[in-house]
Design a protein around this motif. Structure first.
Motif, PDB file in Angstrom:
ATOM      1  N   VAL A 173      -0.574   6.742   2.707  1.00 46.09           N
ATOM      2  CA  VAL A 173       0.523   6.415   1.807  1.00 46.09           C
ATOM      3  C   VAL A 173       1.436   5.370   2.451  1.00 46.09           C
ATOM      4  O   VAL A 173       1.812   5.484   3.619  1.00 46.09           O
ATOM      5  N   GLY A 174       1.764   4.334   1.674  1.00 47.48           N
ATOM      6  CA  GLY A 174       2.611   3.257   2.171  1.00 47.48           C
ATOM      7  C   GLY A 174       1.841   2.068   2.682  1.00 47.48           C
ATOM      8  O   GLY A 174       2.422   1.008   2.953  1.00 47.48           O
ATOM      9  N   GLN A 175       0.521   2.201   2.800  1.00 47.95           N
ATOM     10  CA  GLN A 175      -0.312   1.104   3.311  1.00 47.95           C
ATOM     11  C   GLN A 175      -0.301  -0.077   2.344  1.00 47.95           C
ATOM     12  O   GLN A 175      -0.398   0.085   1.133  1.00 47.95           O
ATOM     13  N   ARG A 176      -0.226  -1.271   2.920  1.00 44.42           N
ATOM     14  CA  ARG A 176      -0.236  -2.483   2.106  1.00 44.42           C
ATOM     15  C   ARG A 176      -1.474  -3.330   2.393  1.00 44.42           C
ATOM     16  O   ARG A 176      -2.102  -3.854   1.473  1.00 44.42           O
ATOM     17  N   LYS A 177      -1.832  -3.454   3.662  1.00 48.86           N
ATOM     18  CA  LYS A 177      -2.933  -4.334   4.040  1.00 48.86           C
ATOM     19  C   LYS A 177      -4.282  -3.631   3.907  1.00 48.86           C
ATOM     20  O   LYS A 177      -4.387  -2.422   3.983  1.00 48.86           O
TER      21      LYS A 177
ATOM     22  N   TYR B  28       1.028  -1.175  -2.925  1.00 43.44           N
ATOM     23  CA  TYR B  28       0.986  -0.251  -1.801  1.00 43.44           C
ATOM     24  C   TYR B  28       0.261   1.030  -2.216  1.00 43.44           C
ATOM     25  O   TYR B  28       0.226   1.375  -3.402  1.00 43.44           O
ATOM     26  N   VAL B  29      -0.275   1.741  -1.243  1.00 47.04           N
ATOM     27  CA  VAL B  29      -0.912   3.023  -1.537  1.00 47.04           C
ATOM     28  C   VAL B  29       0.166   4.040  -1.878  1.00 47.04           C
ATOM     29  O   VAL B  29       1.087   4.287  -1.091  1.00 47.04           O
TER      30      VAL B  29
ATOM     31  N   VAL C 160      -2.548   2.865  -6.295  1.00 47.09           N
ATOM     32  CA  VAL C 160      -1.655   1.865  -5.730  1.00 47.09           C
ATOM     33  C   VAL C 160      -0.596   1.478  -6.759  1.00 47.09           C
ATOM     34  O   VAL C 160      -0.752   1.697  -7.962  1.00 47.09           O
ATOM     35  N   GLY C 161       0.496   0.904  -6.267  1.00 50.60           N
ATOM     36  CA  GLY C 161       1.574   0.493  -7.158  1.00 50.60           C
ATOM     37  C   GLY C 161       2.619  -0.303  -6.411  1.00 50.60           C
ATOM     38  O   GLY C 161       2.445  -0.635  -5.232  1.00 50.60           O
TER      39      GLY C 161
ATOM     40  N   GLY D 196       7.422   5.571   1.900  1.00 47.52           N
ATOM     41  CA  GLY D 196       6.239   5.699   2.733  1.00 47.52           C
ATOM     42  C   GLY D 196       6.071   7.031   3.404  1.00 47.52           C
ATOM     43  O   GLY D 196       5.503   7.113   4.492  1.00 47.52           O
ATOM     44  N   VAL D 197       6.552   8.103   2.789  1.00 48.53           N
ATOM     45  CA  VAL D 197       6.420   9.445   3.356  1.00 48.53           C
ATOM     46  C   VAL D 197       5.078  10.032   2.911  1.00 48.53           C
ATOM     47  O   VAL D 197       4.810  10.115   1.715  1.00 48.53           O
TER      48      VAL D 197
END
Length: 376
Positions: A251-255, A270-271, A283-284, A344-345
């Motif tokens: 969760v919070g991953q972008r790349k 982002y995830v 994603v959103g 991103g928690v």
């Protein structure tokens, strides 16, 4: 309160020596304080490599030799204890299982809980040692009632109390952190090591996850869990890409999302969620990562559990900042509300509560609560 990072009186101390500069200097300070110190290196890999890969990883044959050389310079007995099987079961297998379940674990907390301050401490006490000494940056303080408390290190920039938040009162009673109460920079620690004649003075710090020496977590998980192709979805359930294993995301991953086409607004995605059952990744937009509260399970308290609701500061990552929360223990679950949304928690992460500099305890995030979205 009095600082008891190094307790008064001559103690039999077992110094956990990783082969790095911090644990070597910690052992040196414990020896200099007059304690009867014995060094031990934990062999945590069943098939250790001869040399480290750059500045990553640890637990190699080279690290063991570095620890032995440091012990020789200090003039203390030294042993290597094989805990590879226990480490594999309690840390590595737990790490893989958590990712497979769509959660994001912290193996350093698990290692401190299960290995350094459980398996190692239990063996140390059985052999007649009084305390286990490590190179962590944290402080143990003894209150007027004799109870021992875990506090942040004097230098917040190096504080490691987050990964020690799993220690209970019994474990704290036998913990020694000689580096925690000094306002010294890492450069000064290295200078001290050099002055003491310790060859590890210039050795690079280890980073990332010690049992993934190349830093490729996704590759490590793929080798363990295999390929499991699935869909990457947007918030409306539309397929926007594919993956080879939902376990490879957090969760919070972008790349590394490998989405076929950009979002309608052209902004990064982002995830937001990982579903191991459906094998999907959602994603959103960044703002959809906002979390206003969470429920955490398996709480561990560094002393007496809190009674009723209270206001604390919380840390959600090993190198993250603090945020103000209200928290209450309800039926062995920690219910937490944030005063301001955080992003991103991820389930599986640890939340560690603080009262000032004192570590109250920690728990594992089970689920998060997001704010109501207008028009959602």
């Amino acid at each position: 309160m009095t600082d008891s990072t190094v307790p008064p009186g001559r103690l039999r101390v077992l110094a956990a020596m990783s082969g790095g500069v911090d644990s070597a200097v910690a052992a040196a300070r414990a020896t200099e304080a007059g304690h009867e110190v014995t060094g031990v290196h934990l062999a945590l890999s069943a098939n250790p490599k001869s040399f480290r890969t750059g500045a990553r990883g640890c637990c190699t044959i080279e690290d063991s030799r570095d620890a032995r050389r440091a012990a020789d310079v200090l003039g203390i007995p030294f042993y290597v204890w094989d805990m590879a099987e226990r480490f594999r079961e309690d840390v590595v297998e737990d790490f893989v299982a958590e990712y497979e379940a769509g959660r994001t674990p912290n193996p350093c907390l698990r290692c401190n809980e299960k290995i350094k301050f459980a398996a190692l401490l239990d063996k140390a006490l059985a052999l007649g040692f009084d305390a286990v000494c490590t190179g962590h940056y944290a402080t143990v303080v003894t209150g007027e009632d004799g109870a021992r408390e875990l506090h942040r290190a004097s230098d917040m920039a190096k504080d490691q109390s987050y990964v020690l938040g799993v220690l209970d009162e019994r474990q704290l009673a036998h913990a020694m952190f000689p580096l925690g109460d000094t306002l010294t920079t890492k450069e000064e620690i290295r200078a001290e090591a050099e002055q003491r004649g310790l060859a590890v003075a210039k050795k690079p710090d280890s980073h990332d996850i010690c049992f993934i020496a190349d830093g490729d977590t996704q590759g490590f998980l793929a080798r363990r869990l295999g390929v499991a192709e699935g869909d990457i979805l947007d918030e409306d359930g539309n397929r926007v890409g594919g993956h080879e294993g939902a376990y490879g995301f957090t969760v919070g991953q972008r790349k590394g999302l490998r989405i076929g086409h950009p979002a309608a607004d052209g902004k990064p995605r982002y995830v937001l969620d990982i579903s191991p059952v459906e094998n999907t990744v959602t994603v959103g937009p960044r703002e959809a990562l906002d979390v206003v509260g969470l429920t955490a399970i398996s709480p561990r308290w560094c002393g007496t559990p809190p009674q009723g609701p209270g206001t604390y500061t919380a840390q959600l990552r090993a190198h993250g900042g603090e945020t103000t929360v209200t928290a209450e223990l309800v039926a062995e679950r920690l219910e937490v509300d944030f005063t301001e949304p955080v992003r991103g928690v991820a389930p599986g992460q640890a939340i560690v509560l603080y009262d000032g500099t004192r570590v109250v305890g920690s728990a594992t995030i089970a689920r998060t609560r997001r704010p109501e979205r207008v028009g959602g």
